[in-house]
Design a protein around this motif. Sequence first.
Motif, PDB file in Angstrom:
ATOM      1  N   ALA A 146       0.829  -1.209   0.000  1.00  0.00           N
ATOM      2  CA  ALA A 146       0.000   0.000   0.000  1.00  0.00           C
ATOM      3  C   ALA A 146       0.861   1.256   0.000  1.00  0.00           C
ATOM      4  O   ALA A 146       0.548   2.243  -0.683  1.00  0.00           O
ATOM      5  CB  ALA A 146      -0.936  -0.011   1.209  1.00  0.00           C
ATOM      6  N   ALA A 147       1.964   1.242   0.750  1.00  0.00           N
ATOM      7  CA  ALA A 147       2.841   2.410   0.815  1.00  0.00           C
ATOM      8  C   ALA A 147       3.511   2.672  -0.528  1.00  0.00           C
ATOM      9  O   ALA A 147       3.665   3.826  -0.944  1.00  0.00           O
ATOM     10  CB  ALA A 147       3.888   2.216   1.907  1.00  0.00           C
ATOM     11  N   VAL A 148       3.922   1.612  -1.212  1.00  0.00           N
ATOM     12  CA  VAL A 148       4.553   1.776  -2.527  1.00  0.00           C
ATOM     13  C   VAL A 148       3.558   2.386  -3.513  1.00  0.00           C
ATOM     14  O   VAL A 148       3.885   3.320  -4.258  1.00  0.00           O
ATOM     15  CB  VAL A 148       5.080   0.424  -3.048  1.00  0.00           C
ATOM     16  N   LEU A 149       2.338   1.883  -3.518  1.00  0.00           N
ATOM     17  CA  LEU A 149       1.332   2.415  -4.432  1.00  0.00           C
ATOM     18  C   LEU A 149       1.002   3.875  -4.106  1.00  0.00           C
ATOM     19  O   LEU A 149       0.807   4.691  -5.016  1.00  0.00           O
ATOM     20  CB  LEU A 149       0.072   1.556  -4.376  1.00  0.00           C
ATOM     21  N   ALA A 150       0.957   4.208  -2.822  1.00  0.00           N
ATOM     22  CA  ALA A 150       0.698   5.600  -2.438  1.00  0.00           C
ATOM     23  C   ALA A 150       1.838   6.506  -2.895  1.00  0.00           C
ATOM     24  O   ALA A 150       1.605   7.640  -3.344  1.00  0.00           O
ATOM     25  CB  ALA A 150       0.511   5.693  -0.924  1.00  0.00           C
ATOM     26  N   HIS A 151       3.059   6.009  -2.794  1.00  0.00           N
ATOM     27  CA  HIS A 151       4.213   6.780  -3.266  1.00  0.00           C
ATOM     28  C   HIS A 151       4.125   7.000  -4.774  1.00  0.00           C
ATOM     29  O   HIS A 151       4.385   8.106  -5.265  1.00  0.00           O
ATOM     30  CB  HIS A 151       5.499   6.041  -2.903  1.00  0.00           C
ATOM     31  N   TRP A 152       3.765   5.963  -5.501  1.00  0.00           N
ATOM     32  CA  TRP A 152       3.624   6.096  -6.953  1.00  0.00           C
ATOM     33  C   TRP A 152       2.521   7.092  -7.297  1.00  0.00           C
ATOM     34  O   TRP A 152       2.670   7.887  -8.226  1.00  0.00           O
ATOM     35  CB  TRP A 152       3.292   4.740  -7.565  1.00  0.00           C
ATOM     36  N   GLN A 153       1.420   7.009  -6.591  1.00  0.00           N
ATOM     37  CA  GLN A 153       0.297   7.898  -6.888  1.00  0.00           C
ATOM     38  C   GLN A 153       0.719   9.361  -6.807  1.00  0.00           C
ATOM     39  O   GLN A 153       0.287  10.189  -7.619  1.00  0.00           O
ATOM     40  CB  GLN A 153      -0.848   7.620  -5.917  1.00  0.00           C
ATOM     41  N   GLU A 154       1.608   9.664  -5.866  1.00  0.00           N
ATOM     42  CA  GLU A 154       2.049  11.047  -5.685  1.00  0.00           C
ATOM     43  C   GLU A 154       3.241  11.405  -6.560  1.00  0.00           C
ATOM     44  O   GLU A 154       3.284  12.497  -7.140  1.00  0.00           O
ATOM     45  CB  GLU A 154       2.405  11.284  -4.219  1.00  0.00           C
ATOM     46  N   HIS A 155       4.209  10.483  -6.674  1.00  0.00           N
ATOM     47  CA  HIS A 155       5.478  10.824  -7.324  1.00  0.00           C
ATOM     48  C   HIS A 155       5.662  10.195  -8.706  1.00  0.00           C
ATOM     49  O   HIS A 155       6.499  10.660  -9.483  1.00  0.00           O
ATOM     50  CB  HIS A 155       6.647  10.399  -6.427  1.00  0.00           C
ATOM     51  N   GLU A 156       4.925   9.130  -9.006  1.00  0.00           N
ATOM     52  CA  GLU A 156       5.036   8.452 -10.308  1.00  0.00           C
ATOM     53  C   GLU A 156       3.631   8.229 -10.870  1.00  0.00           C
ATOM     54  O   GLU A 156       3.186   7.094 -11.058  1.00  0.00           O
ATOM     55  CB  GLU A 156       5.767   7.109 -10.156  1.00  0.00           C
ATOM     56  N   PRO A 157       2.901   9.307 -11.141  1.00  0.00           N
ATOM     57  CA  PRO A 157       1.491   9.155 -11.530  1.00  0.00           C
ATOM     58  C   PRO A 157       1.286   8.360 -12.817  1.00  0.00           C
ATOM     59  O   PRO A 157       0.288   7.640 -12.942  1.00  0.00           O
ATOM     60  CB  PRO A 157       1.002  10.600 -11.677  1.00  0.00           C
ATOM     61  N   ALA A 158       2.209   8.467 -13.764  1.00  0.00           N
ATOM     62  CA  ALA A 158       2.053   7.716 -15.018  1.00  0.00           C
ATOM     63  C   ALA A 158       2.161   6.217 -14.760  1.00  0.00           C
ATOM     64  O   ALA A 158       1.361   5.423 -15.286  1.00  0.00           O
ATOM     65  CB  ALA A 158       3.099   8.165 -16.034  1.00  0.00           C
ATOM     66  N   ALA A 159       3.151   5.815 -13.959  1.00  0.00           N
ATOM     67  CA  ALA A 159       3.305   4.396 -13.633  1.00  0.00           C
ATOM     68  C   ALA A 159       2.110   3.899 -12.828  1.00  0.00           C
ATOM     69  O   ALA A 159       1.614   2.782 -13.051  1.00  0.00           O
ATOM     70  CB  ALA A 159       4.599   4.174 -12.849  1.00  0.00           C
ATOM     71  N   TYR A 160       1.626   4.717 -11.908  1.00  0.00           N
ATOM     72  CA  TYR A 160       0.472   4.322 -11.097  1.00  0.00           C
ATOM     73  C   TYR A 160      -0.769   4.144 -11.965  1.00  0.00           C
ATOM     74  O   TYR A 160      -1.517   3.164 -11.805  1.00  0.00           O
ATOM     75  CB  TYR A 160       0.214   5.371 -10.018  1.00  0.00           C
ATOM     76  N   ALA A 161      -0.982   5.053 -12.901  1.00  0.00           N
ATOM     77  CA  ALA A 161      -2.148   4.959 -13.778  1.00  0.00           C
ATOM     78  C   ALA A 161      -2.061   3.730 -14.677  1.00  0.00           C
ATOM     79  O   ALA A 161      -3.057   3.018 -14.881  1.00  0.00           O
ATOM     80  CB  ALA A 161      -2.275   6.230 -14.616  1.00  0.00           C
ATOM     81  N   ALA A 162      -0.865   3.462 -15.216  1.00  0.00           N
ATOM     82  CA  ALA A 162      -0.695   2.299 -16.091  1.00  0.00           C
ATOM     83  C   ALA A 162      -0.907   1.002 -15.322  1.00  0.00           C
ATOM     84  O   ALA A 162      -1.555   0.068 -15.807  1.00  0.00           O
ATOM     85  CB  ALA A 162       0.697   2.325 -16.722  1.00  0.00           C
ATOM     86  N   LEU A 163      -0.371   0.939 -14.106  1.00  0.00           N
ATOM     87  CA  LEU A 163      -0.568  -0.256 -13.284  1.00  0.00           C
ATOM     88  C   LEU A 163      -2.042  -0.444 -12.955  1.00  0.00           C
ATOM     89  O   LEU A 163      -2.573  -1.560 -13.044  1.00  0.00           O
ATOM     90  CB  LEU A 163       0.250  -0.141 -12.002  1.00  0.00           C
ATOM     91  N   GLY A 164      -2.717   0.642 -12.582  1.00  0.00           N
ATOM     92  CA  GLY A 164      -4.133   0.536 -12.243  1.00  0.00           C
ATOM     93  C   GLY A 164      -4.973   0.059 -13.410  1.00  0.00           C
ATOM     94  O   GLY A 164      -5.883  -0.764 -13.246  1.00  0.00           O
ATOM     95  N   ALA A 165      -4.660   0.552 -14.608  1.00  0.00           N
ATOM     96  CA  ALA A 165      -5.407   0.126 -15.793  1.00  0.00           C
ATOM     97  C   ALA A 165      -5.184  -1.350 -16.084  1.00  0.00           C
ATOM     98  O   ALA A 165      -6.121  -2.088 -16.430  1.00  0.00           O
ATOM     99  CB  ALA A 165      -4.994   0.980 -16.989  1.00  0.00           C
ATOM    100  N   GLU A 166      -3.940  -1.814 -15.939  1.00  0.00           N
ATOM    101  CA  GLU A 166      -3.643  -3.222 -16.187  1.00  0.00           C
ATOM    102  C   GLU A 166      -4.282  -4.110 -15.123  1.00  0.00           C
ATOM    103  O   GLU A 166      -4.779  -5.204 -15.431  1.00  0.00           O
ATOM    104  CB  GLU A 166      -2.129  -3.434 -16.222  1.00  0.00           C
ATOM    105  N   PHE A 167      -4.289  -3.654 -13.883  1.00  0.00           N
ATOM    106  CA  PHE A 167      -4.941  -4.407 -12.811  1.00  0.00           C
ATOM    107  C   PHE A 167      -6.423  -4.603 -13.114  1.00  0.00           C
ATOM    108  O   PHE A 167      -6.962  -5.710 -12.972  1.00  0.00           O
ATOM    109  CB  PHE A 167      -4.755  -3.672 -11.482  1.00  0.00           C
ATOM    110  N   CYS A 168      -7.077  -3.550 -13.558  1.00  0.00           N
ATOM    111  CA  CYS A 168      -8.508  -3.651 -13.869  1.00  0.00           C
ATOM    112  C   CYS A 168      -8.754  -4.511 -15.110  1.00  0.00           C
ATOM    113  O   CYS A 168      -9.796  -5.169 -15.214  1.00  0.00           O
ATOM    114  CB  CYS A 168      -9.102  -2.258 -14.051  1.00  0.00           C
ATOM    115  N   ARG A 169      -7.816  -4.522 -16.040  1.00  0.00           N
ATOM    116  CA  ARG A 169      -7.970  -5.394 -17.207  1.00  0.00           C
ATOM    117  C   ARG A 169      -7.866  -6.861 -16.803  1.00  0.00           C
ATOM    118  O   ARG A 169      -8.636  -7.707 -17.278  1.00  0.00           O
ATOM    119  CB  ARG A 169      -6.897  -5.067 -18.250  1.00  0.00           C
TER     120      ARG A 169
END
Length: 333
Positions: A146-169
Amino acid sequence: MIAAVQFRNFKALRSTGVKLAPFNLVLGPNGSGKTSLIQALLRLRSLAGLAPATEPPAGGGGPRIDFAFAAPFQDIGVSLGCSPDELVCNVLSVSRPPGPAGEALWEELRLRLRTIRAYLFDHYAMAVPAKPADAPELASNGGNLAAVLAHWQEHEPAAYAALGAEFCRLMPEFAGLVLRPGPGGTVELCARLQANGHECITAADFSQGTLYQLAILVLAFAPAPPAVVCLEEADRGMHPRSFRELRDTLYRLSYPRDEGMDRAPVQVITTTHSPYLLDQFREHPEEVILASKQGTAATFERLSDRADILELMKEAHLGDLWYSGILGGVPGE
């Protein structure tokens, strides 16, 4: 990056070696050296941070592990010397080209070796809210997910968005990931349901396989991944019908250019006991390593090195060939 590893009198690996590809699926019975291979790489990581010994490991019959590397490090050799009881490998010997150029090459390799990582995910630890300070690198058990994902959401938004889209797929029942404040200053992971976008399922209610798949996605989408990733039982908790997607997610690490990414490949070594996962590598037997054990001695064999493998694959699936014992690498009867 690591081209080959040669073992002498290390645990069950008495006299054997293994060539490593960018991606490596290692399978075999318990006690056949799969985990010992990963342990050797972790010891290499630890000792790479120290000054090399002035003398190579002693000869004779003592335990020893030798490493060879792919270009541009093909002229460097590294040996680990171990105590006779095999519990401690604490002597690092390095052969490299002479002069400043050789020293610079070793320094570059040493820094890469220090990023070797091994993971054995724990779904109980992964489901617990984590403190943001535990980011940004994923822990070996995934406990700070959870902490890694929160860090990405704030500091690596592109990676977080891509991961979230793939997770939902991959998990179409979910509409998206949500990170929200947890108790004691922690961050809690949950996912919104597709059927009801207002309902959020916490990570504590995720299935084991869902948590593992999410952690593997974190590795695959990491903006700056390690040089080498070792995974114990990457397929744990997952349905066999998802194994092709699992393979392709891991391929994202080893073959980034196929995904349009401009970064260095990550060498992946993952173990399995699943004939169904093995079936996903029918077109790539060079990526499969069979570990076998006869008595107390274990050996490695790359599947593509077998002269009969193409003929055998005409008759049956790889998983069936392995499970039946035709390929070896199964428990003794």
